[in-house]
Design an enzyme around this catalytic site. Structure first.
Site, mmCIF file in Angstrom:
data_model
loop_
_atom_site.group_PDB
_atom_site.id
_atom_site.type_symbol
_atom_site.label_atom_id
_atom_site.label_comp_id
_atom_site.label_asym_id
_atom_site.label_seq_id
_atom_site.Cartn_x
_atom_site.Cartn_y
_atom_site.Cartn_z
ATOM 1 N N HIS A 63 0.840 -1.199 0.000
ATOM 2 C CA HIS A 63 0.000 0.000 0.000
ATOM 3 C C HIS A 63 0.875 1.249 0.000
ATOM 4 O O HIS A 63 1.744 1.389 0.841
ATOM 5 C CB HIS A 63 -0.906 0.026 1.226
ATOM 6 C CG HIS A 63 -2.060 -0.929 1.136
ATOM 7 N ND1 HIS A 63 -3.190 -0.813 1.894
ATOM 8 C CD2 HIS A 63 -2.253 -2.011 0.348
ATOM 9 C CE1 HIS A 63 -4.034 -1.786 1.592
ATOM 10 N NE2 HIS A 63 -3.479 -2.533 0.657
ATOM 11 N N TYR A 121 -8.948 5.036 7.959
ATOM 12 C CA TYR A 121 -9.100 5.349 9.379
ATOM 13 C C TYR A 121 -10.196 6.400 9.462
ATOM 14 O O TYR A 121 -10.081 7.459 8.841
ATOM 15 C CB TYR A 121 -7.803 5.945 9.936
ATOM 16 C CG TYR A 121 -6.678 4.943 10.115
ATOM 17 C CD1 TYR A 121 -5.874 4.549 9.043
ATOM 18 C CD2 TYR A 121 -6.407 4.408 11.374
ATOM 19 C CE1 TYR A 121 -4.840 3.639 9.227
ATOM 20 C CE2 TYR A 121 -5.372 3.500 11.559
ATOM 21 C CZ TYR A 121 -4.592 3.116 10.484
ATOM 22 O OH TYR A 121 -3.570 2.216 10.677
ATOM 23 N N PRO A 160 -3.458 -0.179 18.983
ATOM 24 C CA PRO A 160 -3.221 -0.605 17.599
ATOM 25 C C PRO A 160 -3.393 0.487 16.528
ATOM 26 O O PRO A 160 -3.107 0.249 15.364
ATOM 27 C CB PRO A 160 -4.240 -1.736 17.387
ATOM 28 C CG PRO A 160 -5.279 -1.522 18.419
ATOM 29 C CD PRO A 160 -4.622 -0.855 19.577
ATOM 30 N N LYS A 192 1.811 -0.411 15.081
ATOM 31 C CA LYS A 192 3.243 -0.469 15.405
ATOM 32 C C LYS A 192 3.688 -1.720 16.165
ATOM 33 O O LYS A 192 4.886 -2.004 16.238
ATOM 34 C CB LYS A 192 3.631 0.757 16.259
ATOM 35 C CG LYS A 192 3.668 2.055 15.483
ATOM 36 C CD LYS A 192 4.919 2.153 14.639
ATOM 37 C CE LYS A 192 4.826 3.176 13.546
ATOM 38 N NZ LYS A 192 4.491 2.629 12.212
ATOM 39 N N TYR A 216 4.375 6.332 10.045
ATOM 40 C CA TYR A 216 3.543 5.184 9.674
ATOM 41 C C TYR A 216 4.339 4.119 8.913
ATOM 42 O O TYR A 216 4.215 2.924 9.172
ATOM 43 C CB TYR A 216 2.328 5.657 8.855
ATOM 44 C CG TYR A 216 1.213 4.644 8.815
ATOM 45 C CD1 TYR A 216 0.322 4.515 9.873
ATOM 46 C CD2 TYR A 216 1.061 3.797 7.728
ATOM 47 C CE1 TYR A 216 -0.695 3.569 9.855
ATOM 48 C CE2 TYR A 216 0.053 2.843 7.695
ATOM 49 C CZ TYR A 216 -0.818 2.733 8.772
ATOM 50 O OH TYR A 216 -1.811 1.792 8.750
HETATM 51 P P1 RFL Z 1 2.951 -12.314 20.685
HETATM 52 O O1 RFL Z 1 2.536 -12.280 19.277
HETATM 53 O O2 RFL Z 1 1.935 -12.094 21.735
HETATM 54 O O3 RFL Z 1 3.676 -13.697 20.914
HETATM 55 C C1 RFL Z 1 3.988 -14.170 22.200
HETATM 56 C C2 RFL Z 1 3.961 -15.679 22.143
HETATM 57 O O4 RFL Z 1 4.310 -16.195 23.435
HETATM 58 C C3 RFL Z 1 3.391 -17.221 23.786
HETATM 59 N N1 RFL Z 1 3.378 -17.321 25.250
HETATM 60 C C4 RFL Z 1 4.081 -18.229 25.941
HETATM 61 N N2 RFL Z 1 4.891 -19.207 25.538
HETATM 62 C C5 RFL Z 1 5.458 -19.980 26.488
HETATM 63 N N3 RFL Z 1 5.240 -19.827 27.818
HETATM 64 C C6 RFL Z 1 4.434 -18.847 28.272
HETATM 65 N N4 RFL Z 1 4.211 -18.687 29.575
HETATM 66 C C7 RFL Z 1 3.812 -17.988 27.307
HETATM 67 N N5 RFL Z 1 2.964 -16.943 27.393
HETATM 68 C C8 RFL Z 1 2.724 -16.546 26.147
HETATM 69 C C9 RFL Z 1 2.095 -16.779 23.162
HETATM 70 O O5 RFL Z 1 1.192 -17.867 22.972
HETATM 71 C C10 RFL Z 1 2.582 -16.210 21.842
HETATM 72 O O6 RFL Z 1 2.649 -17.191 20.819
HETATM 73 O O7 RFL Z 1 4.110 -11.248 20.973
HETATM 74 P P2 RFL Z 1 5.300 -10.729 20.026
HETATM 75 O O8 RFL Z 1 5.986 -11.860 19.356
HETATM 76 O O9 RFL Z 1 6.052 -9.780 20.863
HETATM 77 O O10 RFL Z 1 4.543 -9.945 18.848
HETATM 78 C C11 RFL Z 1 3.832 -8.771 19.115
HETATM 79 C C12 RFL Z 1 2.639 -8.654 18.187
HETATM 80 O O11 RFL Z 1 1.905 -9.850 18.211
HETATM 81 C C13 RFL Z 1 1.720 -7.504 18.573
HETATM 82 O O12 RFL Z 1 2.460 -6.366 18.917
HETATM 83 C C14 RFL Z 1 0.770 -7.148 17.425
HETATM 84 O O13 RFL Z 1 -0.154 -8.175 17.172
HETATM 85 C C15 RFL Z 1 0.035 -5.869 17.752
HETATM 86 N N6 RFL Z 1 -0.898 -5.478 16.693
HETATM 87 C C16 RFL Z 1 -0.455 -4.853 15.542
HETATM 88 N N7 RFL Z 1 0.864 -4.662 15.335
HETATM 89 C C17 RFL Z 1 1.310 -4.130 14.157
HETATM 90 O O14 RFL Z 1 2.523 -3.955 13.982
HETATM 91 N N8 RFL Z 1 0.460 -3.782 13.143
HETATM 92 C C18 RFL Z 1 -0.869 -3.937 13.285
HETATM 93 O O15 RFL Z 1 -1.603 -3.679 12.319
HETATM 94 C C19 RFL Z 1 -1.376 -4.468 14.525
HETATM 95 N N9 RFL Z 1 -2.688 -4.666 14.692
HETATM 96 C C20 RFL Z 1 -2.252 -5.751 16.829
HETATM 97 C C21 RFL Z 1 -3.136 -5.318 15.808
HETATM 98 C C22 RFL Z 1 -2.743 -6.444 17.930
HETATM 99 C C23 RFL Z 1 -4.072 -6.702 18.021
HETATM 100 N N10 RFL Z 1 -4.505 -7.480 19.132
HETATM 101 C C24 RFL Z 1 -5.433 -8.497 19.051
HETATM 102 C C25 RFL Z 1 -3.735 -7.430 20.366
HETATM 103 C C26 RFL Z 1 -4.473 -5.544 15.911
HETATM 104 C C27 RFL Z 1 -4.960 -6.214 17.021
HETATM 105 C C28 RFL Z 1 -6.447 -6.394 17.091
HETATM 106 C C1 PHB Z 2 -5.087 -4.601 10.648
HETATM 107 O O1 PHB Z 2 -5.127 -4.774 9.421
HETATM 108 O O2 PHB Z 2 -5.347 -5.502 11.444
HETATM 109 C C2 PHB Z 2 -4.713 -3.275 11.196
HETATM 110 C C3 PHB Z 2 -4.337 -2.268 10.323
HETATM 111 C C4 PHB Z 2 -3.981 -1.019 10.829
HETATM 112 C C5 PHB Z 2 -4.019 -0.797 12.197
HETATM 113 C C6 PHB Z 2 -4.379 -1.807 13.060
HETATM 114 C C7 PHB Z 2 -4.743 -3.061 12.554
HETATM 115 O O3 PHB Z 2 -3.698 0.429 12.676
#
Ligand code: RFL
Ligand code: PHB
Length: 391
Positions: A72, A200, A292, A296, A384
């Site tokens: 994008h 957004y 979110p 980031k 971004y």
């Molecule tokens: P994760 O992905 O949470 O992975 C951690 C892993 O550790 C496991 N775990 C354990 N394993 C062993 N022993 C234990 N005691 C444990 N406890 C936990 C878990 O099962 C898991 O597999 O962390 P990591 O690797 O630091 O990655 C971070 C990202 O996942 C997180 O920052 C993003 O998902 C945040 N986020 C977004 N980030 C972006 O860069 N761009 C986005 O568009 C974006 N959108 C989002 C998001 C997070 C969201 N949610 C649901 C929190 C949108 C949403 C809705």
């Molecule tokens: C997503 O596609 O899940 C998404 C995109 C942008 C955001 C957060 C989540 O700021």
């Protein structure tokens, strides 16, 4: 069992770290408390910064991402009944973002780690860390067959996310946090995206976001109350509210389809500045959470483990500990800039419960400035797509 780096957590941080180390001849074992099926199906982030997509290419993991991911070159912001585009590419000297689901990234890296012979112990129970201050820390857990295991390591990487066990194992944490008076209700829908780009939307009913995963899958979010009960949101109500908040200019309608997945995510900002304790290093969501709105979280996780991998490589090549000592300081500048950006995007685009008309008008003026003046648009665009990375 013995390994050089014991990695707790098979999320983006742990898997990428294991891959980066493997490429430099450093062994690791990954301990994950969930099943492979669970982590590969967990729908979360979707936006990769420009340098993260380039890194994935450089380390030989970009094949499927380049085929199925969506590049994008802009995003749109909808407010006051109209929509304006931020031309990311023009404003950042040619950079873009990659829309590629986090679970696809996880699938690619799990397959590559297993193919290279790195053990990933899925469904590990009662994971705990020991002897962090000594020369040989250990990870204990119960294996999927119920047997008690111990892995002795040179270092432990705590990549176990926000609710993991590594951060609580550190005494005297320096923590900074904010919670927000709202949450995001997210859905994944079997519907073609209604626009080529992310939208957004700041609407008087609350924030909404149109994103996507593929030409057939739309990802959509709605601002809801922090204690919202998902049972109060049948699909019809979700679609009606998305239509209201996203189709402000009346010129188009959002494509609807079967809702494949839905969930509510709380919003918080959180930084643990204590990213190291002896031989334990925290990375990714284990050390920090962003709301979110700035997309980031996954990118910060990638930045942390790139810095950590370089420090570990320096240590194994020359016994040099300076980069390991500098790890928290090397990460925190970027972490706080991402915190600021995520907090700012969140504050600008959401409706706060006790907000008066003065603040609402200030928000509209800010969006107008950011989308209508090059200086404002460039500041948003550079953050971004990802600030320049100098590990
Ligand atoms: P994760 O992905 O949470 O992975 C951690 C892993 O550790 C496991 N775990 C354990 N394993 C062993 N022993 C234990 N005691 C444990 N406890 C936990 C878990 O099962 C898991 O597999 O962390 P990591 O690797 O630091 O990655 C971070 C990202 O996942 C997180 O920052 C993003 O998902 C945040 N986020 C977004 N980030 C972006 O860069 N761009 C986005 O568009 C974006 N959108 C989002 C998001 C997070 C969201 N949610 C649901 C929190 C949108 C949403 C809705
Ligand atoms: C997503 O596609 O899940 C998404 C995109 C942008 C955001 C957060 C989540 O700021």
């Amino acid at each position: 069992m013995r390994t050089q780096v014991g990695i707790i957590g098979a999320g983006p941080a742990g898997l990428l770290l294991s891959h980066l180390l493997h490429r430099r001849g450093i062994e690791s074992i990954v301990i994950e408390n969930r099943s492979r099926g669970y982590i590969e199906a967990r729908v979360r982030a979707g936006v990769m910064e420009h340098w993260v997509a380039e890194l994935v290419d450089e380390i030989g993991m970009g094949e499927r991402m380049r085929r199925e991911g969506l590049v994008h070159e802009g995003i749109e912001i909808s407010f006051s009944g109209g929509r304006r585009r931020i031309d990311l590419k023009a404003l950042t000297g040619g950079k873009s973002i990659m829309v590629y689901g986090q679970q696809e990234f996880v699938k690619d890296f799990v397959a590559a780690r297993l193919a290279a012979g790195t053990p990933i112990r899925f469904e590990a129970g009662s994971v705990s860390v020991h002897d962090l201050g000594g020369g040989s820390p250990a990870i204990r857990f119960t294996d999927s067959d119920g047997a008690l295991r111990q892995i002795e390591c040179d270092f432990i990487a705590g990549c176990d996310g926000f609710h993991g066990i590594c951060r609580p194992a550190i005494p005297d944490l320096a923590i900074f946090e904010r919670s927000y008076p709202f949450a995001w209700l997210g859905i994944l829908a079997e519907a073609a995206p209604s626009s080529d780009e992310l939208i957004y939307s700041s609407h008087d009913n609350g924030f909404a976001l149109h994103s996507m995963r593929s030409p057939e899958l739309t990802r959509l979010y709605l601002q809801v109350a922090p204690d919202e009960d998902i049972a109060e949101w049948p699909d019809d109500r979700i679609w009606e509210e998305l239509q209201t908040r996203l189709t402000q200019d009346g010129g188009w309608r959002l494509n609807e389809g079967k809702v494949l997945q839905k969930g509510i995510t709380p919003m918080r900002s959180f930084v643990c500045e204590t990213m190291r304790h002896g031989r334990l290093f925290l990375a990714g969501d284990a050390a920090h959470i962003v709301p979110p709105t700035g997309a980031k979280g996954m990118n910060l996780a990638a930045a942390d483990v790139l810095v950590l991998s370089r420090a570990l490589v320096a240590y194994y090549e020359s016994g040099e500990t300076a980069l390991l000592d500098a790890y928290p300081a090397a990460c925190l500048g970027r972490i706080w800039k991402a915190q600021r950006f995520s907090w700012w995007m969140t504050s600008m685009l959401h409706v706060f419960p006790d907000q008066d008309e003065f603040l609402r008008r200030i928000q509209r003026a800010e969006i107008d400035f950011v989308t209508g003046h090059e200086a404002g648009a460039r500041a948003l665009a550079e953050n971004y797509v990802g600030l320049p990375f100098d590990a």
